[in-house]
Design a protein around this motif. Structure first.
Motif, PDB file in Angstrom:
ATOM      1  N   GLU A  47       0.793  -1.230   0.000  1.00 53.45           N
ATOM      2  CA  GLU A  47       0.000   0.000   0.000  1.00 53.45           C
ATOM      3  C   GLU A  47       0.826   1.280   0.000  1.00 53.45           C
ATOM      4  O   GLU A  47       0.527   2.230  -0.724  1.00 53.45           O
ATOM      5  CB  GLU A  47      -0.888   0.012   1.228  1.00 53.45           C
ATOM      6  CG  GLU A  47      -2.341   0.010   0.877  1.00 53.45           C
ATOM      7  CD  GLU A  47      -3.158  -0.171   2.123  1.00 53.45           C
ATOM      8  OE1 GLU A  47      -3.167   0.773   2.926  1.00 53.45           O
ATOM      9  OE2 GLU A  47      -3.767  -1.241   2.299  1.00 53.45           O
ATOM     10  N   PRO A  77      -7.569  -0.646  -2.769  1.00 51.06           N
ATOM     11  CA  PRO A  77      -7.896  -1.601  -1.707  1.00 51.06           C
ATOM     12  C   PRO A  77      -9.122  -1.209  -0.880  1.00 51.06           C
ATOM     13  O   PRO A  77      -9.741  -2.060  -0.259  1.00 51.06           O
ATOM     14  CB  PRO A  77      -6.638  -1.623  -0.844  1.00 51.06           C
ATOM     15  CG  PRO A  77      -5.861  -0.410  -1.209  1.00 51.06           C
ATOM     16  CD  PRO A  77      -6.216  -0.074  -2.603  1.00 51.06           C
ATOM     17  N   PHE A  78      -9.478   0.090  -0.896  1.00 50.78           N
ATOM     18  CA  PHE A  78     -10.632   0.519  -0.097  1.00 50.78           C
ATOM     19  C   PHE A  78     -11.602   1.347  -0.941  1.00 50.78           C
ATOM     20  O   PHE A  78     -11.183   2.152  -1.769  1.00 50.78           O
ATOM     21  CB  PHE A  78     -10.171   1.345   1.103  1.00 50.78           C
ATOM     22  CG  PHE A  78      -9.153   0.622   1.940  1.00 50.78           C
ATOM     23  CD1 PHE A  78      -9.532  -0.418   2.769  1.00 50.78           C
ATOM     24  CD2 PHE A  78      -7.807   0.959   1.859  1.00 50.78           C
ATOM     25  CE1 PHE A  78      -8.584  -1.115   3.520  1.00 50.78           C
ATOM     26  CE2 PHE A  78      -6.856   0.278   2.607  1.00 50.78           C
ATOM     27  CZ  PHE A  78      -7.243  -0.767   3.446  1.00 50.78           C
ATOM     28  N   LEU A 127     -10.007   1.179   8.622  1.00 50.84           N
ATOM     29  CA  LEU A 127      -9.826   0.025   7.732  1.00 50.84           C
ATOM     30  C   LEU A 127      -8.351  -0.338   7.604  1.00 50.84           C
ATOM     31  O   LEU A 127      -7.972  -1.497   7.691  1.00 50.84           O
ATOM     32  CB  LEU A 127     -10.400   0.324   6.338  1.00 50.84           C
ATOM     33  CG  LEU A 127     -11.910   0.488   6.231  1.00 50.84           C
ATOM     34  CD1 LEU A 127     -12.310   0.768   4.788  1.00 50.84           C
ATOM     35  CD2 LEU A 127     -12.638  -0.772   6.715  1.00 50.84           C
ATOM     36  N   GLN A 128      -7.515   0.687   7.413  1.00 51.80           N
ATOM     37  CA  GLN A 128      -6.093   0.433   7.231  1.00 51.80           C
ATOM     38  C   GLN A 128      -5.470  -0.155   8.487  1.00 51.80           C
ATOM     39  O   GLN A 128      -4.569  -0.980   8.411  1.00 51.80           O
ATOM     40  CB  GLN A 128      -5.359   1.717   6.841  1.00 51.80           C
ATOM     41  CG  GLN A 128      -5.579   2.076   5.382  1.00 51.80           C
ATOM     42  CD  GLN A 128      -4.860   3.348   4.980  1.00 51.80           C
ATOM     43  OE1 GLN A 128      -4.900   4.343   5.709  1.00 51.80           O
ATOM     44  NE2 GLN A 128      -4.235   3.340   3.816  1.00 51.80           N
ATOM     45  N   GLY A 187      -6.859  -2.120  10.442  1.00 50.27           N
ATOM     46  CA  GLY A 187      -7.372  -3.460  10.676  1.00 50.27           C
ATOM     47  C   GLY A 187      -8.431  -3.538  11.773  1.00 50.27           C
ATOM     48  O   GLY A 187      -8.906  -4.616  12.112  1.00 50.27           O
ATOM     49  N   GLU A 241     -13.413  -4.044   8.790  1.00 53.53           N
ATOM     50  CA  GLU A 241     -13.433  -4.357   7.352  1.00 53.53           C
ATOM     51  C   GLU A 241     -14.511  -3.526   6.667  1.00 53.53           C
ATOM     52  O   GLU A 241     -14.534  -3.383   5.459  1.00 53.53           O
ATOM     53  CB  GLU A 241     -13.724  -5.839   7.138  1.00 53.53           C
ATOM     54  CG  GLU A 241     -12.655  -6.753   7.713  1.00 53.53           C
ATOM     55  CD  GLU A 241     -13.093  -8.204   7.700  1.00 53.53           C
ATOM     56  OE1 GLU A 241     -12.337  -9.035   7.194  1.00 53.53           O
ATOM     57  OE2 GLU A 241     -14.193  -8.518   8.211  1.00 53.53           O
ATOM     58  N   ARG A 268     -13.487  -2.704   2.688  1.00 54.73           N
ATOM     59  CA  ARG A 268     -12.325  -3.292   1.999  1.00 54.73           C
ATOM     60  C   ARG A 268     -12.807  -3.879   0.695  1.00 54.73           C
ATOM     61  O   ARG A 268     -13.751  -4.665   0.677  1.00 54.73           O
ATOM     62  CB  ARG A 268     -11.745  -4.429   2.856  1.00 54.73           C
ATOM     63  CG  ARG A 268     -10.898  -3.975   4.006  1.00 54.73           C
ATOM     64  CD  ARG A 268     -10.500  -5.187   4.790  1.00 54.73           C
ATOM     65  NE  ARG A 268      -9.752  -6.120   3.935  1.00 54.73           N
ATOM     66  CZ  ARG A 268      -8.664  -6.750   4.336  1.00 54.73           C
ATOM     67  NH1 ARG A 268      -8.206  -6.557   5.548  1.00 54.73           N
ATOM     68  NH2 ARG A 268      -8.056  -7.586   3.540  1.00 54.73           N
ATOM     69  N   ARG A 269     -12.142  -3.554  -0.380  1.00 51.82           N
ATOM     70  CA  ARG A 269     -12.660  -4.013  -1.664  1.00 51.82           C
ATOM     71  C   ARG A 269     -12.588  -5.529  -1.822  1.00 51.82           C
ATOM     72  O   ARG A 269     -13.471  -6.140  -2.406  1.00 51.82           O
ATOM     73  CB  ARG A 269     -11.941  -3.328  -2.834  1.00 51.82           C
ATOM     74  CG  ARG A 269     -12.695  -3.496  -4.151  1.00 51.82           C
ATOM     75  CD  ARG A 269     -11.937  -2.927  -5.327  1.00 51.82           C
ATOM     76  NE  ARG A 269     -10.508  -3.160  -5.215  1.00 51.82           N
ATOM     77  CZ  ARG A 269      -9.916  -4.317  -5.502  1.00 51.82           C
ATOM     78  NH1 ARG A 269     -10.627  -5.308  -5.968  1.00 51.82           N
ATOM     79  NH2 ARG A 269      -8.622  -4.452  -5.352  1.00 51.82           N
ATOM     80  N   ASP A 270     -11.545  -6.162  -1.259  1.00 50.61           N
ATOM     81  CA  ASP A 270     -11.465  -7.627  -1.403  1.00 50.61           C
ATOM     82  C   ASP A 270     -12.658  -8.316  -0.736  1.00 50.61           C
ATOM     83  O   ASP A 270     -13.207  -9.277  -1.257  1.00 50.61           O
ATOM     84  CB  ASP A 270     -10.127  -8.159  -0.860  1.00 50.61           C
ATOM     85  CG  ASP A 270      -9.872  -7.761   0.581  1.00 50.61           C
ATOM     86  OD1 ASP A 270     -10.595  -6.890   1.100  1.00 50.61           O
ATOM     87  OD2 ASP A 270      -8.940  -8.317   1.205  1.00 50.61           O
ATOM     88  N   ARG A 271     -13.079  -7.786   0.412  1.00 48.95           N
ATOM     89  CA  ARG A 271     -14.236  -8.372   1.094  1.00 48.95           C
ATOM     90  C   ARG A 271     -15.502  -8.124   0.275  1.00 48.95           C
ATOM     91  O   ARG A 271     -16.375  -8.968   0.175  1.00 48.95           O
ATOM     92  CB  ARG A 271     -14.393  -7.794   2.501  1.00 48.95           C
ATOM     93  CG  ARG A 271     -13.227  -8.044   3.403  1.00 48.95           C
ATOM     94  CD  ARG A 271     -13.096  -9.527   3.763  1.00 48.95           C
ATOM     95  NE  ARG A 271     -14.013  -9.904   4.821  1.00 48.95           N
ATOM     96  CZ  ARG A 271     -14.918 -10.854   4.723  1.00 48.95           C
ATOM     97  NH1 ARG A 271     -15.034 -11.537   3.602  1.00 48.95           N
ATOM     98  NH2 ARG A 271     -15.720 -11.144   5.723  1.00 48.95           N
TER      99      ARG A 271
END
Ligand code: GDD
Ligand code: MN
Length: 377
Positions: A10, A102-103, A125-126, A128, A131, A181-184
């Motif tokens: 990141e 990522p977000f 979010l960053q 942790g 999410e 979070r974009r992956d989630r």
């Protein structure tokens, strides 16, 4: 993953100017709000590599044109212009999926959401701690000043239903302001409904408590220009989402509405039959055919207005759709009678056979209408 295209960490992404945060803004007739929102984002997101993705449903006021003009001066501005489609949830989903950051955040174009919360949301979010971060009107420190009494009541009622029926744990599942979070999000995306307004509720309900969520308070401001697009149909959308999530996506509101419209068709049919026989003295077969014809027509009109209002046929397309609908329903009648016959053959119970036939008919008509009458473009 291919080593050569492994994404940079990141910090490095930020250094080479790749966005870490995509702000997704659905818009419909918001042309006077765009530049103002852009300036506010620019002012508040200092030190963050961000981009903004406007998802405009071909607004008649040409909002997309304003966005394009901006995008020609700043590469952080992107425009998705969707044609032939309408819907807030669908617009948000496409916007987030168009991002590679990522977000991703979602917020309204009309400045009702407090953009100064974005950097704090990103930090959560960053770091942790979450999410999903939700901008909430209903936690300590948040408020919805601009709501009138009626809308405040409706909002509170819907929230309590969502909490009870779907076991949703957050205080403001109807919020239109959040960051994820974009992956989630990508994991959940295939299960989300593109219809309706309540994308956050959908995300939270679909995640079944598996999404670490933090709510932060914000004040829901007043709209700057233009007007709200939420109408009484939003209640219907909400009901549909609750129903779909409650039944694990087995029953959709669309199907239920289609079946309900079919139910009204029965009354229309009987009414027409009665009039044709008694008032006009038609012979039974002609009267029965007239009943079927009028009922199919009224079903078509109702479905076009309610069941498929997001894909409503207009102008000449109505005529084509109507004929396709007649055709679909005629074949559906054969399917209905065929199934009823074969059930009756095995088990001569009239109501069971009749109900099986009717169910077959409605499922057929629904499936085929979706394919041939109200086709997704
Ligand atoms: N692309 C697209 N397509 N955008 C849409 C559509 C659509 O069909 N309908 C509305 N929008 C955009 C509007 O232009 C606006 O930017 C945003 O979605 C929200 O619509 P509003 O009409 O302003 O809704 P609201 O202010 O009454 O309600 C909002 O805030 C509530 C509280 O957070 C929505 O976000 C609600 O979902 C939310 O509950
Ligand atoms: Mn708004």
């Amino acid at each position: 993953m291919n080593e050569a295209i492994r994404p940079a960490p990141e910090s490095a992404q930020q250094a080479i100017g790749l966005p870490v945060l995509s702000v997704v803004v659905p818009s419909f007739n918001e042309r006077d709000n765009i530049a103002k929102l852009y300036r506010k984002l620019e002012a508040t997101l200092t030190g963050i590599a961000w981009e903004v993705i406007f998802v405009d449903d071909n607004s008649p006021d040409r909002t997309w044109e304003v966005v394009r003009d901006l995008a020609r001066t700043d590469r952080r501005v992107r425009c998705i212009r969707r044609v032939g489609r309408r819907g807030l949830s669908g617009a948000c989903i496409e916007g987030i999926l168009a991002s590679s950051a990522p977000f991703a955040a979602v917020m309204d174009a009309d400045l009702q959401h407090d953009e100064t919360q974005l950097s704090r949301m990103l930090q959560l979010l960053q770091g942790g701690q979450a999410e999903l971060v939700v901008g909430s009107r209903y936690v300590e420190g948040g408020s919805a000043e601009s709501f009138n009494k009626q809308r405040a009541g409706a909002s509170a009622f819907a929230t309590s239903i969502a909490k009870r029926v779907l076991g949703v744990g957050i205080n403001d599942p109807m919020s239109g302001f959040f960051m994820i979070r974009r992956d989630r999000f990508e994991q959940l995306a295939p299960k989300l409904s593109t219809q309706g307004f309540k994308i956050l509720l959908d995300i939270v309900a679909t995640a079944h408590g598996e999404l670490k969520t933090v709510e932060i308070p914000y004040t829901f401001g007043s709209r700057l220009h233009g007007e709200s697009k939420l109408d009484s149909m939003v209640a219907l959308d909400f009901l549909g989402l609750v129903l779909a999530k409650f039944t694990n996506d087995v029953i959709s509101l669309r199907f239920l509405m289609f079946a309900m419209v079919g139910g009204t068709g029965l009354f229309v049919h009987l009414g027409t039959l009665f009039l044709a026989l008694r008032l006009f003295g038609w012979p039974f077969p002609e009267a029965q055919a007239a009943g079927a014809f009028v009922a199919m027509t009224s079903n078509f009109i109702l479905n076009n207005f309610l069941t498929y209002r997001d894909q409503r046929l207009k102008g000449f397309a109505i005529l084509g759709g109507l004929f396709a609908f007649y055709l679909v329903c005629s074949v559906g009648l054969f399917a209905n009678v065929g199934v009823a016959f074969s059930v009756y053959d095995q088990e001569p119970i009239w109501w069971l056979a009749g109900a099986a036939g009717a169910l077959m008919g409605v499922v057929w008509n629904y499936a085929m209408s979706g394919l041939f009458v109200w086709r997704k473009r």
